[in-house]
Design a protein around this motif. Structure first.
Motif, short mmCIF file in Angstrom:
data_model
loop_
_atom_site.label_atom_id
_atom_site.label_comp_id
_atom_site.label_asym_id
_atom_site.label_seq_id
_atom_site.Cartn_x
_atom_site.Cartn_y
_atom_site.Cartn_z
N TYR A 1 0.82 -1.21 0.00
CA TYR A 1 0.00 0.00 0.00
C TYR A 1 0.86 1.27 0.00
O TYR A 1 0.42 2.32 -0.49
CB TYR A 1 -0.92 0.01 1.22
CG TYR A 1 -2.07 -0.99 1.13
CD1 TYR A 1 -2.46 -1.52 -0.09
CD2 TYR A 1 -2.77 -1.38 2.28
CE1 TYR A 1 -3.52 -2.44 -0.17
CE2 TYR A 1 -3.82 -2.29 2.21
CZ TYR A 1 -4.18 -2.82 0.97
OH TYR A 1 -5.22 -3.71 0.91
N PHE B 1 -3.68 0.44 -5.78
CA PHE B 1 -3.18 -0.13 -4.52
C PHE B 1 -2.35 0.87 -3.71
O PHE B 1 -1.68 0.49 -2.76
CB PHE B 1 -2.37 -1.39 -4.81
CG PHE B 1 -3.20 -2.52 -5.33
CD1 PHE B 1 -3.88 -3.36 -4.47
CD2 PHE B 1 -3.34 -2.71 -6.70
CE1 PHE B 1 -4.67 -4.39 -4.96
CE2 PHE B 1 -4.13 -3.73 -7.20
CZ PHE B 1 -4.80 -4.57 -6.33
N GLN B 2 -2.38 2.12 -4.10
CA GLN B 2 -1.71 3.16 -3.32
C GLN B 2 -2.66 3.65 -2.24
O GLN B 2 -3.54 4.48 -2.48
CB GLN B 2 -1.28 4.31 -4.24
CG GLN B 2 -0.20 3.92 -5.24
CD GLN B 2 0.09 5.00 -6.26
OE1 GLN B 2 -0.52 6.07 -6.25
NE2 GLN B 2 1.04 4.73 -7.17
N LYS B 3 -2.49 3.12 -1.04
CA LYS B 3 -3.40 3.41 0.07
C LYS B 3 -2.58 3.84 1.28
O LYS B 3 -2.32 3.04 2.20
CB LYS B 3 -4.25 2.18 0.40
CG LYS B 3 -5.08 1.69 -0.80
CD LYS B 3 -5.87 0.44 -0.44
CE LYS B 3 -6.69 -0.05 -1.63
NZ LYS B 3 -7.49 -1.26 -1.32
N GLU C 1 -4.08 3.34 5.00
CA GLU C 1 -4.14 1.95 5.43
C GLU C 1 -2.73 1.40 5.66
O GLU C 1 -2.49 0.59 6.57
CB GLU C 1 -4.87 1.10 4.37
CG GLU C 1 -6.36 1.39 4.29
CD GLU C 1 -7.06 0.45 3.33
OE1 GLU C 1 -6.76 -0.76 3.37
OE2 GLU C 1 -7.89 0.93 2.53
N ALA C 2 -1.79 1.86 4.82
CA ALA C 2 -0.39 1.43 4.99
C ALA C 2 0.13 1.86 6.35
O ALA C 2 0.77 1.05 7.07
CB ALA C 2 0.48 2.03 3.88
#
Length: 599
Positions: free
Chosen positions: A521, A529-531, A534-535
């Motif tokens: 992420y 998927f760049q979060k 959440e990462a």
């Protein structure tokens, strides 16, 4: 030259570098210390017993040489059973000079050699076979290998200093294959230049005294057009060391060495015959060939290791073996990974290079036919040396033919001169074959379908783990983790995250799984998927559960992509403290974060 000791030191270095360094050893420091003392005491008792037994066969020196190789065993126990490397990574200064770990490991190996040499001295002294005091005997043996250790230390410190240069571009340049090849070439040149003067100083060599014998030596060198820096007396241990040597490839750094024993017991014409042998090493460029052998080994290994490894892991059987090994302790799997390199090193230098070394010595012996017209003075010198050294005429040696074989060969050439040209042609053919095969081994990797093998390996590995999951009713999160890792490397993020989430369902508090999802992420190049948020959440939880260096690095990356640059720097600095073994990577991360903070 102490060839066996040098090769064993290099094997020891391979073992130390390849040993795992986990977050902490399984045993406490006190337990490790007690076990180390017990193991070392047992090693001393074993060496004394074996050396005492060797006196019955009258070959204690041969047993000593074998035991010097066996001294690698206690070192293996230290690094692969006691796991002392996990303690060494926390030594002061390791984060700046990682070579400290290697130096400590080599020092341990030298300690085992010293204990062995002390046992050898005690056994011989007790039987009245040795008169020299222990300090003198140990000093002689240590001085033989000290120049090589000092040069290694200098080059290693220099390499570490290059590693701390605060320039990301420079560090990336150092990691490129071309830069590594240039660095190795420069190091080899430095060794060839500075080894002779270092050896001269540490071996305690002094100028050969003026007189008729020195005049004879100088006239011979002038007559054969050999340039040199100085003719030296090389004081070895006791009266049994009758030898001569040439040090240095370049004339300005070249020394001609004789031991006092050789000068005292040989006639002038016999000294000249020995000198003819040594000069032949220069004329036939044997020293340059030795450097070429070392460079070829390095380049061929560098070219072959990646394609060979890729091909192996593309084989289903090898993959199955690897997957079983992952459940073994790291120390065993690391040792099995290092073992082939050590065996290959010994095979190359002890046997292949040993073949050329023996034949180079034989070729140097033949030079006496050109300088004196006959071999009788050299034969007389060899027979005297064998007698003075303790009747070693028939004693075998991996880098020299025995003196008996050398004398027999010279006699055969004297009776049949035509054999000399046949031998020279045979040696020339051997060198040509070596160059041809080495050249092919360097060229071939560029023609191999390595990308196809790599794709096949990843596909086979994925299938293997999926099959295991399907056939195993008891779901195992580590299998899902491995599948996720494979998909992550292929940048198939959807499959990777899906596999990790399956693993997380089985172990919700597993920091490894949380860390892996957070890393995707935080770093994925696919916008889906760049979060960042959440990462950060996942990485923070993983760091609370297991604050190891690589997890703190993920946390730092997560802070960075969320815009918390100062917190990213703090987390990365903590990662550097926790895991000094990955210093270069963490420093490059810090440089990136600090550069962003200053912009």
């Amino acid at each position: 030259m102490p060839y066996s000791q040098i090769i064993s030191l290099m094997i020891a270095l391979i073992l130390v570098v390849g040993a795992p360094s986990g977050p902490e050893p399984l045993l406490s420091c006190m337990t490790i210390l007690v076990l180390w003392l017990l193991k070392t005491s047992a090693w001393i008792c074993l060496t004394v017993w074996l050396l005492n037994r060797s006196l019955a066969t009258r070959a204690p020196s041969l047993v000593l040489e074998k035991l010097q190789w066996a001294s690698l065993i206690p070192l293996i126990i230290d690094f692969y059973l006691l796991e002392i490397k996990s303690l060494l990574v926390f030594l002061p200064g390791v984060s700046f000079f990682p070579t400290i770990i290697e130096i400590t490991g080599i020092s341990l190996f030298i300690l085992y050699l010293i204990l062995l040499w002390t046992s050898y001295w005690w056994v011989l002294r007790r039987k009245g076979l040795l008169k020299s005091p222990l300090r003198e005997d140990l000093g002689f043996r240590l001085r033989l290998i000290l120049p090589f250790l000092v040069l290694y230390l200098i080059l290693s410190v220099f390499s570490d200093l290059l590693g701390v240069i605060p320039s990301g571009k420079f560090q990336e340049l150092l990691k490129k294959p071309f830069a590594e090849l240039i660095s190795f070439t420069l190091f080899l040149i430095l060794i060839l230049l500075f080894m002779p003067p270092i050896v001269r100083t540490m071996w305690g060599c002094v100028p050969f005294p003026k007189g008729p014998l020195r005049t004879l030596i100088e006239n011979f060198l002038k007559r054969t057009n050999i340039s040199f820096r100085e003719i030296l007396l090389w004081s070895l241990n006791g009266e049994k060391s009758c030898t001569a040597a040439v040090l240095g490839l370049f004339p300005g750094f070249r020394y001609i060495l004789f031991t006092p024993c050789l000068v005292r017991h040989l006639l002038p014409q016999e000294v000249e015959a020995v000198l003819s042998h040594e000069v032949a090493h220069i004329r036939h460029r044997h020293l340059l060939w030795y450097a070429f052998f070392l460079g070829t080994y390095t380049v061929v290994l560098y070219r072959l290791i990646d394609p060979l490894g890729t091909w192996l892991i593309s084989r289903r059987l090898f993959l199955e073996i690897l997957t079983r090994l992952q459940y073994w302790p790291d120390t065993i799997s690391s040792f099995l990974a290092v073992l082939p390199l050590g065996i290959l090193f010994v095979l190359y230098f002890r046997f292949l290079m040993g073949y050329f070394m023996r034949n180079f010595e034989r070729q140097a012996d033949l030079s006496v036919f050109g300088t004196q017209g006959h071999p009788w003075n050299l034969i007389n010198a060899l027979e005297k040396v064998a007698l003075l050294a303790g009747n070693i005429r028939n004693q075998p040696n991996w880098h020299h033919f025995s003196i008996a074989k050398r004398v027999d060969f010279l006699n055969r050439i004297a009776r049949h001169p035509e054999l000399k040209d046949q031998y020279e042609k045979k040696l020339l053919l051997s060198k040509g074959l070596f160059i041809g095969i080495a050249g092919l081994l360097i060229i071939i990797p560029g023609l191999l379908p390595t990308q196809s093998w790599e794709d096949s390996a990843k596909s086979n590995l994925t299938k293997l783990y999926i099959e295991r999951l399907a056939s195993n009713r008891e779901q195992r999160p580590e299998l899902y983790i491995i599948i996720g890792n494979i998909f992550t490397q292929k940048k198939e993020y959807a499959n990777a995250v899906n596999a990790y989430k399956h693993a997380l369902d089985l172990e919700p508090e597993n920091p490894e799984i949380l860390n892996n999802i957070a890393w995707i992420y935080a770093t994925a190049d696919d916008p889906e998927f760049q979060k960042p948020k959440e990462a950060l959440m996942l990485a923070s939880k993983a760091a609370r559960l297991k604050p190891e260096g690589y997890i703190l690095d993920t946390l730092a990356e997560s802070f960075f992509v969320n815009g918390y640059v100062e917190k990213a720097i703090e987390a990365e600095e903590e990662a550097l403290k926790k895991d000094p073994s990955r210093t270069d990577y963490y420093r490059s991360q810090l440089q990136r974060f600090k550069k962003a903070a200053s912009d």
